[in-house]
Write a protein that holds these residues in place. Structure first.
Motif, PDB file in Angstrom:
ATOM      1  N   ASP A 112       0.864  -1.180   0.000  1.00 11.97           N
ATOM      2  CA  ASP A 112       0.000   0.000   0.000  1.00 11.97           C
ATOM      3  C   ASP A 112       0.900   1.228   0.000  1.00 11.97           C
ATOM      4  O   ASP A 112       1.637   1.465   0.960  1.00 11.97           O
ATOM      5  CB  ASP A 112      -0.920  -0.014   1.234  1.00 11.97           C
ATOM      6  CG  ASP A 112      -2.018   1.036   1.136  1.00 11.97           C
ATOM      7  OD1 ASP A 112      -2.141   1.662   0.062  1.00 11.97           O
ATOM      8  OD2 ASP A 112      -2.737   1.229   2.131  1.00 11.97           O
ATOM      9  N   ALA A 113       0.868   1.956  -1.097  1.00 13.21           N
ATOM     10  CA  ALA A 113       1.697   3.165  -1.225  1.00 13.21           C
ATOM     11  C   ALA A 113       0.900   4.170  -2.041  1.00 13.21           C
ATOM     12  O   ALA A 113       0.091   3.791  -2.880  1.00 13.21           O
ATOM     13  CB  ALA A 113       3.010   2.831  -1.920  1.00 13.21           C
ATOM     14  N   PRO A 114       1.105   5.452  -1.804  1.00 14.92           N
ATOM     15  CA  PRO A 114       0.340   6.456  -2.552  1.00 14.92           C
ATOM     16  C   PRO A 114       0.714   6.487  -4.031  1.00 14.92           C
ATOM     17  O   PRO A 114       1.821   6.090  -4.399  1.00 14.92           O
ATOM     18  CB  PRO A 114       0.710   7.775  -1.872  1.00 14.92           C
ATOM     19  CG  PRO A 114       1.998   7.517  -1.184  1.00 14.92           C
ATOM     20  CD  PRO A 114       2.026   6.064  -0.829  1.00 14.92           C
ATOM     21  N   GLU A 115      -0.205   6.928  -4.869  1.00 18.49           N
ATOM     22  CA  GLU A 115       0.094   7.152  -6.280  1.00 18.49           C
ATOM     23  C   GLU A 115       1.102   8.297  -6.398  1.00 18.49           C
ATOM     24  O   GLU A 115       2.086   8.210  -7.120  1.00 18.49           O
ATOM     25  CB  GLU A 115      -1.174   7.573  -7.047  1.00 18.49           C
ATOM     26  CG  GLU A 115      -2.296   6.549  -7.053  1.00 18.49           C
ATOM     27  CD  GLU A 115      -1.973   5.336  -7.911  1.00 18.49           C
ATOM     28  OE1 GLU A 115      -1.223   5.503  -8.878  1.00 18.49           O
ATOM     29  OE2 GLU A 115      -2.445   4.247  -7.569  1.00 18.49           O
ATOM     30  N   ILE A 116       0.784   9.358  -5.697  1.00 21.58           N
ATOM     31  CA  ILE A 116       1.641  10.541  -5.675  1.00 21.58           C
ATOM     32  C   ILE A 116       1.973  10.822  -4.214  1.00 21.58           C
ATOM     33  O   ILE A 116       1.072  11.031  -3.403  1.00 21.58           O
ATOM     34  CB  ILE A 116       0.917  11.774  -6.265  1.00 21.58           C
ATOM     35  CG1 ILE A 116       0.458  11.486  -7.700  1.00 21.58           C
ATOM     36  CG2 ILE A 116       1.810  12.995  -6.215  1.00 21.58           C
ATOM     37  CD1 ILE A 116      -0.379  12.583  -8.311  1.00 21.58           C
ATOM     38  N   ALA A 117       3.243  10.821  -3.880  1.00 21.58           N
ATOM     39  CA  ALA A 117       3.626  11.094  -2.499  1.00 21.58           C
ATOM     40  C   ALA A 117       3.410  12.569  -2.208  1.00 21.58           C
ATOM     41  O   ALA A 117       3.764  13.418  -3.018  1.00 21.58           O
ATOM     42  CB  ALA A 117       5.087  10.723  -2.282  1.00 21.58           C
ATOM     43  N   GLU A 118       2.796  12.882  -1.058  1.00 22.55           N
ATOM     44  CA  GLU A 118       2.562  14.289  -0.731  1.00 22.55           C
ATOM     45  C   GLU A 118       3.890  14.996  -0.547  1.00 22.55           C
ATOM     46  O   GLU A 118       4.011  16.176  -0.816  1.00 22.55           O
ATOM     47  CB  GLU A 118       1.694  14.425   0.515  1.00 22.55           C
ATOM     48  CG  GLU A 118       2.306  13.803   1.758  1.00 22.55           C
ATOM     49  CD  GLU A 118       1.671  14.318   3.029  1.00 22.55           C
ATOM     50  OE1 GLU A 118       0.465  14.584   3.020  1.00 22.55           O
ATOM     51  OE2 GLU A 118       2.391  14.457   4.023  1.00 22.55           O
ATOM     52  N   ASN A 119       4.881  14.275  -0.065  1.00 20.89           N
ATOM     53  CA  ASN A 119       6.230  14.821   0.052  1.00 20.89           C
ATOM     54  C   ASN A 119       7.204  13.647   0.131  1.00 20.89           C
ATOM     55  O   ASN A 119       6.983  12.723   0.897  1.00 20.89           O
ATOM     56  CB  ASN A 119       6.334  15.689   1.305  1.00 20.89           C
ATOM     57  CG  ASN A 119       7.646  16.439   1.371  1.00 20.89           C
ATOM     58  OD1 ASN A 119       8.721  15.830   1.333  1.00 20.89           O
ATOM     59  ND2 ASN A 119       7.581  17.741   1.434  1.00 20.89           N
TER      60      ASN A 119
ATOM     61  N   VAL B 257       8.474  12.074   3.504  1.00 19.84           N
ATOM     62  CA  VAL B 257       7.626  11.232   4.360  1.00 19.84           C
ATOM     63  C   VAL B 257       6.600  10.525   3.489  1.00 19.84           C
ATOM     64  O   VAL B 257       5.555  11.080   3.164  1.00 19.84           O
ATOM     65  CB  VAL B 257       6.868  12.063   5.418  1.00 19.84           C
ATOM     66  CG1 VAL B 257       6.189  11.134   6.420  1.00 19.84           C
ATOM     67  CG2 VAL B 257       7.789  13.028   6.132  1.00 19.84           C
ATOM     68  N   VAL B 258       6.909   9.303   3.079  1.00 19.79           N
ATOM     69  CA  VAL B 258       5.968   8.535   2.272  1.00 19.79           C
ATOM     70  C   VAL B 258       5.482   7.347   3.095  1.00 19.79           C
ATOM     71  O   VAL B 258       6.266   6.444   3.400  1.00 19.79           O
ATOM     72  CB  VAL B 258       6.635   8.036   0.971  1.00 19.79           C
ATOM     73  CG1 VAL B 258       5.596   7.390   0.060  1.00 19.79           C
ATOM     74  CG2 VAL B 258       7.340   9.170   0.247  1.00 19.79           C
ATOM     75  N   PRO B 259       4.200   7.378   3.494  1.00 19.95           N
ATOM     76  CA  PRO B 259       3.698   6.232   4.265  1.00 19.95           C
ATOM     77  C   PRO B 259       3.527   5.014   3.349  1.00 19.95           C
ATOM     78  O   PRO B 259       2.869   5.108   2.312  1.00 19.95           O
ATOM     79  CB  PRO B 259       2.335   6.705   4.792  1.00 19.95           C
ATOM     80  CG  PRO B 259       2.046   8.010   4.160  1.00 19.95           C
ATOM     81  CD  PRO B 259       3.178   8.395   3.258  1.00 19.95           C
TER      82      PRO B 259
ATOM     83  N   THR C 166       7.006  14.517  -5.755  1.00 21.92           N
ATOM     84  CA  THR C 166       7.113  15.918  -6.143  1.00 21.92           C
ATOM     85  C   THR C 166       7.597  16.652  -4.906  1.00 21.92           C
ATOM     86  O   THR C 166       7.323  16.220  -3.806  1.00 21.92           O
ATOM     87  CB  THR C 166       5.738  16.445  -6.534  1.00 21.92           C
ATOM     88  OG1 THR C 166       4.852  16.150  -5.470  1.00 21.92           O
ATOM     89  CG2 THR C 166       5.227  15.777  -7.787  1.00 21.92           C
ATOM     90  N   VAL C 167       8.323  17.707  -5.084  1.00 22.21           N
ATOM     91  CA  VAL C 167       8.932  18.338  -3.904  1.00 22.21           C
ATOM     92  C   VAL C 167       8.618  19.825  -3.797  1.00 22.21           C
ATOM     93  O   VAL C 167       8.380  20.487  -4.802  1.00 22.21           O
ATOM     94  CB  VAL C 167      10.476  18.177  -3.916  1.00 22.21           C
ATOM     95  CG1 VAL C 167      11.048  18.319  -2.521  1.00 22.21           C
ATOM     96  CG2 VAL C 167      10.894  16.873  -4.535  1.00 22.21           C
TER      97      VAL C 167
END
Lengths: 165, 286, 103
Positions: free
Chosen positions: A77-84, A87-89, A159-160
């Motif tokens: 389970d990982a995000p499609e787009i990491a918010e940052n 820190v990627v949950p 994306t940063v």
């Protein structure tokens, strides 16, 4: 105003604390919990695997010559787009039995191996953690079960910086 | 400096001119905060009919499902936890003179975040929580903290936490100076500045939920209810002061000093129009 | 002195779910500070969990784990009131440990 200075007093505290423990050991006064718990692990930190830059070398250092086969029994389970990317949950779970370890690798990171978790008997083959990703990259989970390696891979876009929040 | 003031005055005049024609601002000739706040809320609830009013305090997380899920995972053990604990300890620890923060605030400082900023009629100015905390320190012979992070973020995190769920409750007393402070804050909010020529509203009223580069912009409604925040981008905590100054830098403008009158007025305006929305701080943001 | 380790361990009778948050910079060695100088690598390498004299989970970490790291796992047989021992060691040899009661 110095808002790029990242040191927080807590970090100082941490360093002091580390120094304190070292001092205690130096005096022959062992803080009991630390060595006991670490000794109980009775497992060496896989230093070489964490030195490898690329994924293939890291897997080789961690598991010897074994290769992983993709398996739909490994769920990630990982995000499609990491918010940052800082820190990627990310979490992994598997329906495989006889699981002894679960590892996370990010192919585009400067050091591919991020974390490797040892799963003793009686611990569920499932783990959640937060990892860093330098840029958009494949994230691979490797599950070691019954001496064999199984994997799942997913691309996470990273994306940063900027003006969100 | 004179030039800057002149430009400022000119753009404010333009903003006024525009407001006079905006249908929502039917009372543009007289300052009407109640009408402003209603129009502000209506704008956001019309724009995002699926988002409940109180969910706006969750910023970008109220705008995207994928982000919302990442946030929920983080909230299981939120990254502001250490700051919160540090703030609680600091708040309880007496100053060298034996007094403490509790002596400086109503209700000993517990559950009062929703009343800040307030207009001080004696001084004729807006008093923010961050400002009140440093004044409390100085009145008791302690050096003030940096306004942007660390200790100030920890203290305000704790004070916000004890006020979670309480509706923002900013009062504008019957004092022309209070109305003026409010109006100046509003003008600051809508005035374009910086090399990018953005106002606060460009991003946080016109474009919330949309991406600027890759990040999802937060709605202005309720944005301060979540302060202070742990931002992954900062890999640490930041206060309202930090939010304002970094926003100004990001639009390539020159940030003011934290707690300059302009920022205090801005905080007054922005908090007032979010009245009724719950305090949710400390928050976590991308 | 406050511990660097925050633990939540809850048992539902069958399994114990454990969540941990640790205060640590987890510096990679690839980031520069405000003065343009490299911040040397500083990260937790191993984190161990022990219940009833037995390791129930061992985390080996590189610097790719986020600052103030978080991990969640679950194991069988833990009971309310049992001790769970947690310890970490970082690449500079600093350590911290704590004992939590399963709730």
């Amino acid at each position: 105003m110095n808002i790029t200075d990242r040191e927080f007093s807590a970090t100082r505290r941490l360093v002091l604390k580390g120094a304190g423990v070292a001092a205690l050991i130096g005096l022959g006064v062992l803080p009991l919990d630390v060595p006991q718990a670490l000794a109980a692990a009775n497992d060496k930190y896989p230093e070489e695997a964490f030195k490898q830059k690329n994924e293939a070398d890291a897997i080789k250092a961690l598991y010897g010559g074994r290769t992983a086969e993709p398996s739909d029994q490994v769920k990630m389970d990982a995000p499609e787009i990491a918010e940052n990317g800082a820190v990627v949950p990310v979490s992994a779970i598997t329906t495989l039995t006889g699981v002894t370890s679960i590892s996370f690798l990010v192919s585009e990171n400067p050091v591919a191996l991020v974390a490797s978790y040892r799963i003793p008997d009686g611990t569920l083959p499932s783990v959640s953690n937060r990892i860093k990703m330098a840029k958009t990259s494949n994230l691979t989970v490797i599950v070691e079960a019954g001496g064999k390696l199984y994997s799942a891979t997913k691309e996470v876009k990273v994306t940063v910086g900027g003006c969100g929040g | 400096m004179i030039l800057r003031l002149a430009i400022h005055a000119a753009s404010a005049a333009v903003a006024f001119g525009l407001l006079a024609f905006a249908p929502a601002a039917h009372a543009a000739d007289s300052v009407d905060p109640v009408a402003d706040a209603n129009a502000f809320k209506k704008f956001f609830t019309d724009k995002f009919p699926k988002v409940t009013l109180k969910d706006f305090v969750n910023g970008p997380y109220s705008m995207s499902e994928d982000l919302h899920r990442q946030w929920e995972e983080k909230e299981e053990f939120p990254p502001y936890e250490f700051a919160l604990e540090a703030g609680k300890e600091m708040f309880a620890k007496p100053f060298k003179n034996g007094k403490s923060y509790a002596d400086c605030f109503p209700n000993k400082g517990i559950g009062i975040r929703q009343n800040y900023p307030y207009f001080d009629e004696k001084e004729g100015k807006v008093i923010t929580l961050e400002l009140a905390l440093n004044r409390c320190r100085e009145a008791n012979g302690e050096a003030p903290f940096s306004y942007v992070k660390d200790e100030m973020a920890a203290l305000t995190a704790y004070m916000a936490y004890t006020s979670r769920g309480k509706p923002m409750d900013i009062k504008i007393p019957n004092d022309p100076r209070a109305l003026e402070a409010y109006q100046k804050g509003k003008e600051y909010f809508y005035t374009r500045r910086g090399q990018l020529n953005f106002s606060c509203a460009t991003c946080h009223v016109q474009s919330p939920g949309e991406r600027i580069r890759a990040e999802v912009l937060a709605p202005a409604l309720g944005i301060l209810n979540a302060m202070p925040i742990y931002r992954s981008e900062w890999s640490g905590m930041g206060t309202t002061s930090r939010r304002f100054t970094t926003c100004n830098s990001q639009i390539r403008g020159v940030p003011l000093n934290p707690q300059d009158d302009e920022y205090r007025n801005l905080e007054y305006y922005l908090s007032y129009v979010s009245n009724g929305l719950p305090i949710s701080g400390p928050g976590a943001r991308p | 002195m406050a511990s660097t380790i925050r633990v939540r361990a809850t048992s539902n009778g069958e399994t114990t779910e454990v969540q941990v948050l640790i205060q640590h910079p987890m510096d990679t060695g690839y980031v520069k500070d405000a003065k343009g100088e490299i911040i040397p690598p500083h990260y937790i390498q191993q984190l161990t969990f022990e219940h009833g004299g037995k390791a129930v989970f061992i985390a080996d970490w590189g610097s790719g784990v986020s600052k103030d790291p978080y991990v969640k796992f679950a194991f069988k047989n833990g009971k309310k009131g049992d001790d769970l021992k947690i310890a970490w060691i970082d690449n500079k040899g600093a350590t911290d440990a704590t004992t939590a009661k399963i709730q």
